[in-house]
Design a protein around this motif. Sequence first.
Motif, mmCIF file in Angstrom:
data_model
loop_
_atom_site.group_PDB
_atom_site.id
_atom_site.type_symbol
_atom_site.label_atom_id
_atom_site.label_comp_id
_atom_site.label_asym_id
_atom_site.label_seq_id
_atom_site.Cartn_x
_atom_site.Cartn_y
_atom_site.Cartn_z
ATOM 1 N N ALA A 212 0.700 -1.143 0.005
ATOM 2 C CA ALA A 212 0.052 -0.116 0.075
ATOM 3 C C ALA A 212 1.082 1.153 -0.029
ATOM 4 O O ALA A 212 0.700 2.181 -0.922
ATOM 5 N N TYR A 213 1.711 1.410 0.844
ATOM 6 C CA TYR A 213 2.847 2.463 0.951
ATOM 7 C C TYR A 213 3.516 2.717 -0.367
ATOM 8 O O TYR A 213 3.703 3.752 -0.983
ATOM 9 N N HIS A 215 2.660 1.670 -3.608
ATOM 10 C CA HIS A 215 1.743 1.958 -4.400
ATOM 11 C C HIS A 215 1.351 3.765 -4.231
ATOM 12 O O HIS A 215 1.348 4.197 -5.363
ATOM 13 N N ARG A 216 1.212 4.065 -3.098
ATOM 14 C CA ARG A 216 0.988 5.370 -3.010
ATOM 15 C C ARG A 216 2.229 6.157 -3.437
ATOM 16 O O ARG A 216 1.881 7.148 -4.160
ATOM 17 N N ARG A 217 3.452 5.637 -3.113
ATOM 18 C CA ARG A 217 4.537 6.529 -3.797
ATOM 19 C C ARG A 217 4.619 6.664 -5.475
ATOM 20 O O ARG A 217 4.623 7.525 -5.984
ATOM 21 N N LYS A 219 2.009 6.103 -7.224
ATOM 22 C CA LYS A 219 0.907 7.100 -7.862
ATOM 23 C C LYS A 219 1.035 8.440 -7.683
ATOM 24 O O LYS A 219 0.832 9.264 -8.640
ATOM 25 N N GLN A 220 2.082 9.007 -6.854
ATOM 26 C CA GLN A 220 2.413 10.280 -6.739
ATOM 27 C C GLN A 220 2.969 10.638 -8.118
ATOM 28 O O GLN A 220 3.008 11.720 -8.212
ATOM 29 N N TYR A 226 -3.405 5.099 -12.296
ATOM 30 C CA TYR A 226 -4.156 4.547 -11.075
ATOM 31 C C TYR A 226 -5.400 4.947 -11.341
ATOM 32 O O TYR A 226 -6.278 4.800 -10.575
#
Length: 227
Positions: A212-213, A215-217, A219-220, A226
């Motif tokens: 999750a972490y 993927h968040r990076r 996606k930024q 996404y």
Amino acid sequence: MGSQNEEVKLLSFVCSPVCRRVEWALRLKGVDYQYIEEDIFNKSNLLLELNPVHKKVPVLVHGNKPIAESLVILEYIDETWKHQYPLLPQDPYERALTRFWIKFADEKVMYGGYVAMISIGDEQEKKVNEVREGMEKLEELIKGKRFFGGDKVGFLDIALGWITYVLPVWEEVGCMKILEPQKCPAISAWVNNILTHPLFKDCLPPKDELLAYNHRRRKQFNPALYH
């Protein structure tokens, strides 16, 4: 050293590979510590007060003394609890080599792997190839040994331990393959040796949180992926 018995606290973040280094070192040394989880997206006043320069984790607090930067912390731990499972080699040349390879691996493999994970297209392909080259250099270094430290875990194993559990997550998130077992059989065997080591296998972050972490990076940097 009287200060050995002073309280030890670790400000950390569960998904940080450099924070995990410090936990592993403390565990190998048998040092009791209080773990304090930080929200790196909403940093606490305590973190900003203890590490006003970089404002990052990890921060080790021994007594009332804060120490920042994972590799600096590792050396501090090794020198403070020097008789409890020494991490750095005793020979000055071997110590220098260890520091050289950590710097190489952090710059070429860790940073490169992270950039590859958040990249796409030609840029990602270029980075993946660069990181594979770095991995092949590490393959030569560990060939014929169980650990980088020889028969037992050493400083380099702790510093490079992130490869064993973070790299597979980066590969999954970035849809790429960096560690090729056929080209790096010794590294692949080492990964298994670390992951089955009793002190490490119980001190790994949950994979779902790592995914999750990261993927968040990613996606930024690539929001279109996404949608």
